[in-house]
Design an enzyme around this catalytic site. Structure first.
Site, mmCIF file in Angstrom:
data_model
loop_
_atom_site.group_PDB
_atom_site.id
_atom_site.type_symbol
_atom_site.label_atom_id
_atom_site.label_comp_id
_atom_site.label_asym_id
_atom_site.label_seq_id
_atom_site.Cartn_x
_atom_site.Cartn_y
_atom_site.Cartn_z
ATOM 1 N N ASP A 1 -11.454 -0.897 -9.881
ATOM 2 C CA ASP A 1 -12.653 -0.775 -10.583
ATOM 3 C C ASP A 1 -12.919 0.731 -11.238
ATOM 4 O OD1 ASP A 1 -13.798 -3.209 -9.836
ATOM 5 O OD2 ASP A 1 -15.475 -2.352 -8.575
ATOM 6 N N TYR B 1 -12.250 -7.257 5.173
ATOM 7 C CA TYR B 1 -13.333 -8.084 4.509
ATOM 8 C C TYR B 1 -13.354 -9.486 5.484
ATOM 9 C CZ TYR B 1 -13.825 -5.321 0.430
ATOM 10 O OH TYR B 1 -14.205 -4.467 -0.826
ATOM 11 N N ASP C 1 -9.728 -3.068 -4.161
ATOM 12 C CA ASP C 1 -11.124 -3.369 -4.594
ATOM 13 C C ASP C 1 -11.709 -2.032 -5.142
ATOM 14 O OD1 ASP C 1 -13.584 -4.436 -5.229
ATOM 15 O OD2 ASP C 1 -14.227 -4.789 -3.405
ATOM 16 N N LYS D 1 -2.819 4.365 3.882
ATOM 17 C CA LYS D 1 -3.528 5.281 4.625
ATOM 18 C C LYS D 1 -2.627 5.681 5.862
ATOM 19 C CE LYS D 1 -6.456 8.922 4.395
ATOM 20 N NZ LYS D 1 -6.315 10.241 3.755
ATOM 21 N N ASP E 1 -6.303 8.135 -1.264
ATOM 22 C CA ASP E 1 -7.043 9.236 -1.885
ATOM 23 C C ASP E 1 -6.223 10.014 -3.024
ATOM 24 O OD1 ASP E 1 -5.370 10.081 0.377
ATOM 25 O OD2 ASP E 1 -6.740 11.555 1.190
#
Length: 352
Positions: free
Chosen positions: A249, A142, A245, A189, A221
């Site tokens: 959610d 970001y 992020d 990851k 994942d």
């Protein structure tokens, strides 16, 4: 106690849900003999419309001089639907995090006994879930260099992390795990990304300082899958900005509604407290938005921002009572009687 709180209502339903959190905060302050001074400031699309900047210097000055920041939501469809827009509401949020040094987002995920069957996940999967995500907020993709090449046909976003950025977030994660179930999961990851390998080796180097904490390392994942299969196997999870992020959610569905989940963004100085939902502009001005996530964010503010645990517990208790008695907005009513945003706020304040 005298409390100076910056009030950033933002866009969409932000002003409506913030108004209810103020009612509840004032009620609990009166109950426990505190004095709150509220200091409103502009941010997001509202600030762009007013002064052309989603996080004006005046707003930053108010936030930096306050004991805490209570924040609503930002965002507007006219920016979402315009890829060429140079100034966006979300830029204000990123700027605010950077300038205030808000490097760790704390997102608890838990179930409400009266709402457990409203979750799309089976009761036996989610019952007893009580986990916390710590998401790094001021680094990663970001904030990395971004741009276009080859006449705009190729785009890039750089993901960059330093060891110090990882270490300060991991330290909070270890400390939180020590005060909870003594389990910490580092989400990365590392089989693909160099930044993830830095995350993993940094956290591994810190394990010796917290011998009581059981540390695991899982690919993002795999965590995304396990969150909907066995969420109660987790205690504290730490991860980078983008992964956090998305995963937080996803985790919000465990409770049954994103409109119920609070969060805190903490740094070395002032902390910010906000619901995890967005500005939901389609509901703005209709008095139907669920204010409970913002009210519970206020509870987090009293507890973690000011160390006033009895006050925070009182707010959470009255929220649980409202859920049990069906004093809820239409998103939680299942076709039964529902209440307006302001009615729920009034009820909570009166019942405190």
């Amino acid at each position: 106690m005298k409390l100076k709180i910056a009030l950033l209502a933002g866009d969409g339903i932000g002003p409506e849900v913030i108004e209810q959190a103020v009612k509840v905060s004032d009620a609990v302050a009166k109950k426990f003999n505190h004095e709150i001074s509220w200091h409103p400031a502009l941010t997001g699309a509202a600030a762009i419309d007013a002064v052309g900047d989603p996080y004006p210097d005046e707003t930053h000055a108010i936030c930096a001089s306050s004991d805490a920041v209570l924040f609503g939501a930002i965002g507007h469809p006219r920016f979402d639907n315009d890829p060429s827009a140079k100034v966006r509401p979300e830029q204000g949020l990123l700027k605010m995090r950077k300038k205030l040094g808000l490097f760790a987002n704390v997102r608890p995920t838990f179930t409400f006994p009266s709402l457990i069957d409203k979750s799309p996940l089976k009761r036996e999967r989610i019952e007893g879930t009580d986990l916390v995500f710590l998401r790094e907020l001021t680094g990663g993709i970001y904030f990395g260099k971004k741009g276009r090449e080859q006449n705009g046909d190729v785009a890039y976003d750089h993901c960059v992390y330093s060891r110090d950025e990882v270490k300060r977030l991991a330290k909070k994660g270890f400390e939180m795990a020590m005060s909870r179930g003594k389990k910490l999961c580092c989400v990365d990851k590392a089989n693909v990304l160099e930044t993830s390998r830095l995350w993993r080796e940094t956290v591994q180097s810190m394990e010796k300082d917290y011998p009581e904490v059981e540390v695991s390392y899982e690919f993002v994942d795999a965590v995304a899958m396990r969150l909907v299969q066995w969420p109660n196997s987790y205690d504290v999870l730490i991860t980078e900005n983008l992964f956090g992020d998305i995963l937080t959610d996803e985790a919000s569905v465990i409770s049954g509604s994103m409109g119920l989940m609070p969060s805190a963004s903490v740094g070395s100085e002032v902390s910010l407290f906000e619901p995890i939902h967005g500005s939901y502009p389609q509901a703005a001005g209709k008095n139907i938005a669920n204010p409970l996530a913002t009210v519970l964010s206020a509870a987090m503010m009293f507890e973690t921002g000011f160390g006033l645990h009895e006050e925070g517990a009182a707010i959470r208790a009255v929220v649980n009572k409202s859920l049990a008695e069906g004093i809820v907005t239409e998103d939680l009513s299942d076709g039964e009687k529902s209440y307006g945003t302001s009615q729920v706020g009034d009820w909570l304040a009166e019942n405190l």
